[in-house]
Design a protein around this motif. Structure first.
Motif, mmCIF file in Angstrom:
data_model
loop_
_atom_site.group_PDB
_atom_site.id
_atom_site.type_symbol
_atom_site.label_atom_id
_atom_site.label_comp_id
_atom_site.label_asym_id
_atom_site.label_seq_id
_atom_site.Cartn_x
_atom_site.Cartn_y
_atom_site.Cartn_z
ATOM 1 N N SER A 148 1.020 -1.254 -0.037
ATOM 2 C CA SER A 148 0.142 0.111 -0.053
ATOM 3 C C SER A 148 0.932 1.124 0.133
ATOM 4 C CB SER A 148 -0.906 0.122 0.840
ATOM 5 O OG SER A 148 -1.768 -1.221 1.307
ATOM 6 N N THR A 149 0.351 2.071 -0.614
ATOM 7 C CA THR A 149 1.550 3.124 -1.372
ATOM 8 C C THR A 149 0.608 4.915 -0.736
ATOM 9 O OG1 THR A 149 3.004 1.957 -2.646
ATOM 10 C CG2 THR A 149 3.316 3.965 -2.807
ATOM 11 N N ARG A 150 1.411 6.222 -0.168
ATOM 12 C CA ARG A 150 0.888 6.764 -0.557
ATOM 13 C C ARG A 150 0.977 8.358 -0.621
ATOM 14 N NH1 ARG A 150 -3.887 9.472 3.252
ATOM 15 N NH2 ARG A 150 -4.409 6.938 3.920
ATOM 16 N N PHE A 151 1.001 8.868 -1.690
ATOM 17 C CA PHE A 151 1.366 10.022 -2.466
ATOM 18 C C PHE A 151 0.698 11.191 -2.609
ATOM 19 C CE2 PHE A 151 1.289 5.856 -5.597
ATOM 20 C CZ PHE A 151 1.973 5.861 -6.053
ATOM 21 N N SER A 152 1.575 12.322 -1.899
ATOM 22 C CA SER A 152 1.482 13.473 -1.669
ATOM 23 C C SER A 152 1.939 14.318 -2.280
ATOM 24 C CB SER A 152 1.074 13.189 -0.247
ATOM 25 O OG SER A 152 0.864 12.386 0.211
ATOM 26 N N LEU A 153 1.437 15.287 -3.223
ATOM 27 C CA LEU A 153 1.787 16.895 -4.005
ATOM 28 C C LEU A 153 2.576 17.607 -3.241
ATOM 29 C CD1 LEU A 153 0.071 16.396 -6.812
ATOM 30 C CD2 LEU A 153 2.671 15.708 -6.788
ATOM 31 N N GLU A 154 3.456 18.534 -3.036
ATOM 32 C CA GLU A 154 3.574 19.269 -1.780
ATOM 33 C C GLU A 154 4.044 20.388 -2.923
ATOM 34 O OE1 GLU A 154 5.990 17.381 1.010
ATOM 35 O OE2 GLU A 154 5.037 16.629 1.532
ATOM 36 N N GLN A 155 4.703 21.990 -2.223
ATOM 37 C CA GLN A 155 4.081 23.034 -2.317
ATOM 38 C C GLN A 155 4.359 23.411 -4.633
ATOM 39 O OE1 GLN A 155 9.370 22.812 -2.512
ATOM 40 N NE2 GLN A 155 9.019 22.378 -0.276
ATOM 41 N N GLY A 156 2.697 22.669 -4.395
ATOM 42 C CA GLY A 156 2.061 23.389 -5.735
ATOM 43 C C GLY A 156 2.402 22.574 -6.725
ATOM 44 N N GLY A 157 2.798 21.111 -6.467
ATOM 45 C CA GLY A 157 2.907 19.891 -6.927
ATOM 46 C C GLY A 157 4.312 19.753 -7.968
ATOM 47 N N THR A 158 5.476 20.641 -6.564
ATOM 48 C CA THR A 158 6.348 20.902 -7.350
ATOM 49 C C THR A 158 7.494 19.360 -6.897
ATOM 50 O OG1 THR A 158 7.508 21.930 -6.091
ATOM 51 C CG2 THR A 158 6.288 22.645 -8.510
ATOM 52 N N ARG A 159 7.224 18.918 -5.632
ATOM 53 C CA ARG A 159 7.121 18.270 -4.764
ATOM 54 C C ARG A 159 5.774 16.446 -4.749
ATOM 55 N NH1 ARG A 159 12.339 20.039 -4.509
ATOM 56 N NH2 ARG A 159 12.595 21.156 -3.654
ATOM 57 N N LEU A 160 7.220 15.481 -4.243
ATOM 58 C CA LEU A 160 6.327 14.304 -4.011
ATOM 59 C C LEU A 160 6.366 14.093 -3.259
ATOM 60 C CD1 LEU A 160 4.114 12.282 -5.449
ATOM 61 C CD2 LEU A 160 5.706 11.363 -6.535
ATOM 62 N N LEU A 161 5.915 13.373 -1.644
ATOM 63 C CA LEU A 161 5.724 12.453 -0.985
ATOM 64 C C LEU A 161 5.429 11.068 -0.771
ATOM 65 C CD1 LEU A 161 7.597 12.393 1.822
ATOM 66 C CD2 LEU A 161 4.955 13.492 2.704
ATOM 67 N N LEU A 162 6.021 10.016 -1.388
ATOM 68 C CA LEU A 162 5.751 8.660 -1.112
ATOM 69 C C LEU A 162 5.976 7.714 -0.107
ATOM 70 C CD1 LEU A 162 5.776 6.384 -5.018
ATOM 71 C CD2 LEU A 162 7.247 5.617 -2.839
ATOM 72 N N VAL A 163 4.903 6.997 0.348
ATOM 73 C CA VAL A 163 4.952 6.635 1.754
ATOM 74 C C VAL A 163 4.741 5.289 1.052
ATOM 75 C CG1 VAL A 163 4.850 6.342 3.891
ATOM 76 C CG2 VAL A 163 5.211 8.333 3.229
ATOM 77 N N GLU A 164 5.345 4.180 1.580
ATOM 78 C CA GLU A 164 5.273 2.497 1.210
ATOM 79 C C GLU A 164 5.023 2.588 2.446
ATOM 80 O OE1 GLU A 164 7.974 -0.044 -0.709
ATOM 81 O OE2 GLU A 164 7.943 1.371 -2.744
ATOM 82 N N GLN A 165 3.778 1.544 2.427
ATOM 83 C CA GLN A 165 3.757 0.858 4.013
ATOM 84 C C GLN A 165 4.072 -0.742 3.752
ATOM 85 O OE1 GLN A 165 2.458 1.513 6.560
ATOM 86 N NE2 GLN A 165 2.638 3.995 5.371
ATOM 87 N N GLY A 166 4.821 -0.992 4.130
ATOM 88 C CA GLY A 166 5.870 -2.264 4.095
ATOM 89 C C GLY A 166 5.538 -3.234 4.738
ATOM 90 N N ASP A 167 6.175 -4.467 4.993
ATOM 91 C CA ASP A 167 5.392 -5.704 5.902
ATOM 92 C C ASP A 167 7.114 -6.103 5.944
ATOM 93 O OD1 ASP A 167 6.752 -7.416 3.236
ATOM 94 O OD2 ASP A 167 5.056 -7.939 2.692
ATOM 95 N N THR A 168 7.072 -7.934 7.074
ATOM 96 C CA THR A 168 8.250 -8.150 7.324
ATOM 97 C C THR A 168 9.577 -8.730 6.878
ATOM 98 O OG1 THR A 168 7.094 -10.227 7.755
ATOM 99 C CG2 THR A 168 7.281 -8.495 9.270
#
Length: 180
Positions: A148-168
């Motif tokens: 499962s992954t969450r994508f967030s646009l920041e600073q007017g769409g010039t930055r991308l934060l990608l957060v993966e929910q991993g497992d063991t």
């Protein structure tokens, strides 16, 4: 005297005809009327509403919400256009001639291409205009996994934060990218 009076009448008739040509009913162009394409008028109205609601500075910083198409069976897995394109973890990753750009990410409509792995979008959910949550099926060499992954646009769409929910077996990671 007669000639002067006749000439004066013709001048008056000519001036009246000239004024009639400038009237709104004539075939001449009206340079005081500006015709705007309806799509551009709707876009400008959206900009004006966002600026009125958020203030012009906040609207310029965060950008306008991106309209998303109504999900269908084919389009339910397509990433919004605002997220698509090339992203780099460092400025050097954005140089397309750099074949060793380990931090380059290419986001297409339904897949992500990392340096040594690919991911296909299985499910997609819009959290907000600048944030989406997705289930991605990864493939690297012979290995396959899902995160499962969450994508967030920041600073007017010039930055991308990608957060993966991993497992063991495969821990997730958090990455920040800049638009190339």
């Amino acid at each position: 005297m007669r000639w002067t009076m006749a000439r004066g009448c013709w001048v008056a008739i000519g001036m009246a005809a000239g004024l009639a040509a400038c009237s709104p009913g004539s075939n001449e162009a009206d340079y005081n009327t500006v015709r705007v394409d309806p799509a551009q008028a709707r876009a400008q109205a959206q900009i004006d509403r966002a600026a009125a609601a958020q203030g012009p500075r906040a609207a310029a910083r965060s950008g306008l919400p991106v309209a998303t198409a109504t999900p269908s069976s084919a389009g339910a897995r397509k990433l919004p256009i605002a997220f698509q394109g090339y992203w780099g973890a460092t400025p050097g990753d954005c140089a397309l001639a750099n074949v060793d750009a380990g931090g380059r990410l290419a986001i297409e409509a339904d897949q992500l291409r990392f340096f040594r792995k690919r991911a296909r979008v299985d499910t997609l959910r819009e959290v907000s205009a600048n944030e989406i949550a997705a289930t991605l099926s990864f493939k690297a060499d012979d290995a396959r996994w899902t995160h499962s992954t969450r994508f967030s646009l920041e600073q007017g769409g010039t930055r991308l934060l990608l957060v993966e929910q991993g497992d063991t077996a495969r821990p997730g990671q958090t990455m920040r990218y800049q638009r190339c």
